[in-house]
Design an enzyme around this catalytic site. Structure first.
Site, PDB file in Angstrom:
ATOM      1  N   GLY A  32      18.244  -9.133  57.504  1.00  0.00           N
ATOM      2  CA  GLY A  32      19.295  -9.430  56.528  1.00  0.00           C
ATOM      3  C   GLY A  32      18.870  -9.199  55.092  1.00  0.00           C
ATOM      4  O   GLY A  32      19.505  -9.721  54.168  1.00  0.00           O
ATOM      5  N   SER A  33      17.847  -8.388  54.885  1.00  0.00           N
ATOM      6  CA  SER A  33      17.365  -8.212  53.502  1.00  0.00           C
ATOM      7  C   SER A  33      18.408  -7.491  52.648  1.00  0.00           C
ATOM      8  O   SER A  33      18.544  -7.783  51.457  1.00  0.00           O
ATOM      9  CB  SER A  33      16.028  -7.464  53.482  1.00  0.00           C
ATOM     10  N   ASN A  34      19.163  -6.592  53.254  1.00  0.00           N
ATOM     11  CA  ASN A  34      20.221  -5.936  52.478  1.00  0.00           C
ATOM     12  C   ASN A  34      21.419  -6.857  52.255  1.00  0.00           C
ATOM     13  O   ASN A  34      22.044  -6.806  51.201  1.00  0.00           O
ATOM     14  CB  ASN A  34      20.637  -4.623  53.133  1.00  0.00           C
TER      15      ASN A  34
ATOM     16  N   ARG B 231      23.731  -0.473  66.342  1.00  0.00           N
ATOM     17  CA  ARG B 231      24.619   0.021  67.398  1.00  0.00           C
ATOM     18  C   ARG B 231      25.502   1.089  66.785  1.00  0.00           C
ATOM     19  O   ARG B 231      25.849   1.019  65.612  1.00  0.00           O
ATOM     20  CB  ARG B 231      25.525  -1.110  67.914  1.00  0.00           C
TER      21      ARG B 231
ATOM     22  N   ASN C 180      27.455   2.994  55.802  1.00  0.00           N
ATOM     23  CA  ASN C 180      26.156   2.686  56.388  1.00  0.00           C
ATOM     24  C   ASN C 180      25.061   3.071  55.391  1.00  0.00           C
ATOM     25  O   ASN C 180      25.266   3.920  54.522  1.00  0.00           O
ATOM     26  CB  ASN C 180      25.961   3.475  57.690  1.00  0.00           C
TER      27      ASN C 180
ATOM     28  N   HIS D 172      21.060   4.352  55.140  1.00  0.00           N
ATOM     29  CA  HIS D 172      20.033   4.993  55.970  1.00  0.00           C
ATOM     30  C   HIS D 172      18.778   5.248  55.132  1.00  0.00           C
ATOM     31  O   HIS D 172      18.871   5.755  54.018  1.00  0.00           O
ATOM     32  CB  HIS D 172      20.559   6.299  56.563  1.00  0.00           C
TER      33      HIS D 172
END
Lengths: 203, 203
Positions: A11-13, A84, A100, A102
């Protein structure tokens, strides 16, 4: 815009979003007991866990996911450690509304272990990409990127840490820009309201 | 170290080397009548043209190439617009002594039309790579890289110009560093004499 964040790890982001003042309305994890859920709790956020083993297939899993998003009135989704792939139906249900993060300068190093692979290859620059999610794997239209150097004395852990720091700086900035409508997906391409805003290049 | 430069086009990188004071002992072109040969003439450099059509096969071509390099006592080779792959025998003949410049942040966009492909994909950062030449195509160990932004208002020509400007800034710097022995190919990996010199990251 009500944003949901899909998590599954540290959960760092998520934490970076919250400390930057980005407003999150729902957190969904594909794993129980992860740090990301603690962070959601600490910030008093609605959260739920949807574990793949409780669903017969990906369609059923994603149906439950969409049901949760709908129940909480979520219109936009940020993926942050959710390991996922979403089904094409889910992606089609939220056109231009799922992003997202990356840990590479896509299209280099899509898929798993991007940081490690770049490190092993001896690249001198990798980076971080925020992109809209499409049906491919890490192939969707790029919204923002920032380059990150591999320093020659780096151990893998040093390089990982620098990439993660860049993620935490970039992602909240980009989400706020999207929330303000500064970029949008139009006909499969990213269009920016103001050309060459700093945030899209990670500055 | 006596350096040869292999060319075939506008010679803009050859020119960047020469204006930066990098010393070139021989220029070989795979094409006659190109601007690169004019530049060689203007600077009073030895040069020759080896046209593929004059040789029955790649082995014969490269034999002539190596013969010219040897005749002029060339120990190091910089490729700059030479659009031919060298044979494994030629590469083996100059271990850790042939470098190439590629207009992307490798391993992204190897091969032809790298700038155009990155532009079409809507990346926000691409860049330039200098690497040792191995038997693969644009796969050799990376010596130096610099990121270059695609600005949102860019036409392809603007982006190409920015990439080429980065090439002209990076390549001479890297060649001078190699000439001074600041980096070398050891057991298939690039080793740097001083860690984190600015030049390897393009600054």
């Amino acid at each position: 815009m009500r944003w949901g964040v899909l998590v599954g790890g540290t959960g760092s982001n998520l934490k970076a979003m919250l400390t930057s003042g980005f407003s999150v309305s729902l957190v969904i994890s594909h794993k129980a007991g992860v740090k990301a859920l603690e962070i959601a709790r600490d910030y008093g956020l609605e959260s739920c866990v949807l574990m793949p083993k409780d669903y017969p297939d990906r369609q059923a899993y994603d149906a439950a996911l969409v049901e949760q998003l709908s129940r909480f009135g979520i219109e936009r989704v940020a993926m942050a450690g959710f390991l996922r792939w979403l089904t094409p139906e889910t992606i089609a249900r939220y056109p231009g509304a799922i992003v997202n993060l990356h840990p590479s300068l896509l299209p280099a190093y899509p898929g798993l272990h991007a940081i490690e692979r770049a490190f092993s290859d001896g690249v001198l620059w990798s980076g971080v990409t925020v992109h809209f999610v499409d049906e491919g794997h890490d192939t969707g239209p790029i919204v923002a990127q920032v380059p990150v150097p591999r320093l020659v004395g780096d151990a893998l852990a040093d390089f990982e840490e620098r990439i993660h720091a860049a993620e935490h700086a970039l992602y909240p900035q980009v989400l706020k820009a999207l929330d303000r409508g500064q970029a949008a997906l139009i006909d499969g391409r990213v269009e920016y309201k103001k050309e060459n805003d700093q945030w899209m290049h990670g500055h």
